[in-house]
Design a protein around this motif. Sequence first.
Motif, PDB file in Angstrom:
ATOM      1  N   LYS A  26       5.344  -4.543  -0.654  1.00  0.00           N
ATOM      2  CA  LYS A  26       6.591  -4.592   0.121  1.00  0.00           C
ATOM      3  C   LYS A  26       6.382  -5.117   1.542  1.00  0.00           C
ATOM      4  O   LYS A  26       7.302  -5.640   2.146  1.00  0.00           O
ATOM      5  N   ASN A  27       5.180  -4.966   2.071  1.00  0.00           N
ATOM      6  CA  ASN A  27       4.903  -5.365   3.454  1.00  0.00           C
ATOM      7  C   ASN A  27       4.067  -6.637   3.572  1.00  0.00           C
ATOM      8  O   ASN A  27       3.688  -7.023   4.669  1.00  0.00           O
ATOM      9  N   LYS A  28       3.821  -7.307   2.464  1.00  0.00           N
ATOM     10  CA  LYS A  28       2.898  -8.466   2.479  1.00  0.00           C
ATOM     11  C   LYS A  28       3.351  -9.598   3.394  1.00  0.00           C
ATOM     12  O   LYS A  28       2.521 -10.300   3.960  1.00  0.00           O
ATOM     13  N   ASP A  29       4.663  -9.761   3.552  1.00  0.00           N
ATOM     14  CA  ASP A  29       5.169 -10.839   4.404  1.00  0.00           C
ATOM     15  C   ASP A  29       5.589 -10.331   5.776  1.00  0.00           C
ATOM     16  O   ASP A  29       6.260 -11.035   6.526  1.00  0.00           O
ATOM     17  N   ASN A  30       5.208  -9.097   6.101  1.00  0.00           N
ATOM     18  CA  ASN A  30       5.703  -8.462   7.318  1.00  0.00           C
ATOM     19  C   ASN A  30       4.533  -7.864   8.109  1.00  0.00           C
ATOM     20  O   ASN A  30       4.571  -6.722   8.500  1.00  0.00           O
ATOM     21  N   LYS A  35       8.472  -3.615  12.233  1.00  0.00           N
ATOM     22  CA  LYS A  35       8.483  -2.319  11.545  1.00  0.00           C
ATOM     23  C   LYS A  35       8.132  -2.513  10.070  1.00  0.00           C
ATOM     24  O   LYS A  35       8.755  -3.302   9.375  1.00  0.00           O
ATOM     25  N   LEU A  36       7.144  -1.769   9.617  1.00  0.00           N
ATOM     26  CA  LEU A  36       6.721  -1.847   8.220  1.00  0.00           C
ATOM     27  C   LEU A  36       7.648  -1.024   7.330  1.00  0.00           C
ATOM     28  O   LEU A  36       8.234  -0.027   7.766  1.00  0.00           O
ATOM     29  N   VAL A  37       7.768  -1.425   6.074  1.00  0.00           N
ATOM     30  CA  VAL A  37       8.538  -0.670   5.088  1.00  0.00           C
ATOM     31  C   VAL A  37       7.738   0.582   4.757  1.00  0.00           C
ATOM     32  O   VAL A  37       6.537   0.521   4.484  1.00  0.00           O
ATOM     33  N   THR A  38       8.408   1.741   4.765  1.00  0.00           N
ATOM     34  CA  THR A  38       7.743   3.022   4.499  1.00  0.00           C
ATOM     35  C   THR A  38       8.102   3.531   3.106  1.00  0.00           C
ATOM     36  O   THR A  38       9.035   3.029   2.464  1.00  0.00           O
ATOM     37  N   VAL A  39       7.388   4.549   2.670  1.00  0.00           N
ATOM     38  CA  VAL A  39       7.707   5.217   1.402  1.00  0.00           C
ATOM     39  C   VAL A  39       9.136   5.746   1.462  1.00  0.00           C
ATOM     40  O   VAL A  39       9.908   5.588   0.515  1.00  0.00           O
TER      41      VAL A  39
END
Length: 193
Positions: A26-30, A35-39
């Motif tokens: 989910k965070n590979k392009d970020n 802000k990173l995508v969290t659980v």
Amino acid sequence: MSGSDHIREKDGIWAVLAWLSILAYKNKDNLSGEKLVTVEDIVRKHWATYGRHYYTRYDYENVDAGAAKELMAYLVKLQSSLGDVNKTVKGIHSDVSSIVHADEFEYKDPVDGSISKHQGIRYLFEDGSRLVFRLSGTGSEGATIRLYIEQYEKDPSKTGRDSQEALAPLVEVALKLSKMQEFTGRSAPTVIT
């Protein structure tokens, strides 16, 4: 003995690795510091799309075995008059759905076909909620009554609530309908999960 025999509770380790894999994807392009995508982000989006199943379990440990068996027999007897039970349910909490089915369930082993009877008492509600009462360990040191409470919530505005808050009406119905305190003498469970 294989190497995996030395690691206890491997399911938890695998769950963590699965979540790490999902988060990495989910965070590979970020990875630029945004802000990173969290659980929590993933779970809340899932609930908004598919709804949420709330669940809790109340364990009453070391209950007098005779009292525990009386409680279970009382629950079996209640099944014969669902109309009266539903009046009681509505009297306890008017916004709880009606019970549409109640039974004492059994388990059929898919491998050897053996049947284990008297596995617990189920109350199934119109909205898909359910209460399950199970009795175990009726030895000389007392019994354990386990109460499982489940409810599906599809309204996105209600899927972020705490499980105990969301299930409070069903918990109240379960405890009063079963007369848990009267039979066991317990005003609270030993463990809530």
